[in-house]
Motif scaffolding. Structure first.
Motif, PDB file in Angstrom:
ATOM      1  N   PRO A  33     -46.313   2.260   1.468  1.00 24.36           N
ATOM      2  CA  PRO A  33     -45.817   1.701   0.125  1.00 24.36           C
ATOM      3  C   PRO A  33     -45.069   2.837  -0.610  1.00 24.36           C
ATOM      4  N   SER A  34     -45.351   4.008  -0.491  1.00 26.87           N
ATOM      5  CA  SER A  34     -44.688   5.207  -1.389  1.00 26.87           C
ATOM      6  C   SER A  34     -43.645   5.797  -0.675  1.00 26.87           C
ATOM      7  N   ARG A  35     -43.587   5.411   0.722  1.00 22.63           N
ATOM      8  CA  ARG A  35     -42.374   6.169   1.528  1.00 22.63           C
ATOM      9  C   ARG A  35     -42.243   7.698   1.505  1.00 22.63           C
ATOM     10  N   GLY A  36     -43.068   8.390   1.092  1.00 24.45           N
ATOM     11  CA  GLY A  36     -43.078   9.686   0.790  1.00 24.45           C
ATOM     12  C   GLY A  36     -43.460  10.437   2.295  1.00 24.45           C
ATOM     13  N   PRO A  37     -43.202  11.769   2.005  1.00 20.18           N
ATOM     14  CA  PRO A  37     -43.599  12.548   3.282  1.00 20.18           C
ATOM     15  C   PRO A  37     -45.136  12.814   3.478  1.00 20.18           C
TER      16      PRO A  37
END
Length: 71
Positions: A33-37
């Protein structure tokens, strides 16, 4: 399904930084959901410390350089 480079990164996290499989699984679920590394998600959730985060960034830079040198 993860890419070969992500699989190598996960292996590095487990073997060199001794991050548990459970912590990585949690971060992978939170990463969607956050699409962070992945390494940033691990750090944001307190699953790695700043030293480990720095080493993870360093690994990724070195991996990109190695790929660029092969081209």
């Amino acid at each position: 399904m993860s890419s070969p480079s992500q699989q190598q990164f996960i292996q590095y996290l487990q073997t060199e930084l001794e991050i548990s499989e459970e912590a990585i699984d949690l971060a992978l679920r939170r990463q969607k959901p956050s699409r962070g590394p992945l390494h940033m998600v691990l750090w944001q959730h307190g699953l790695i410390d700043l030293d480990q985060l720095g080493k993870a960034f360093e690994w990724q830079v070195n991996a990109k350089v190695a790929i660029a040198n092969r081209l």
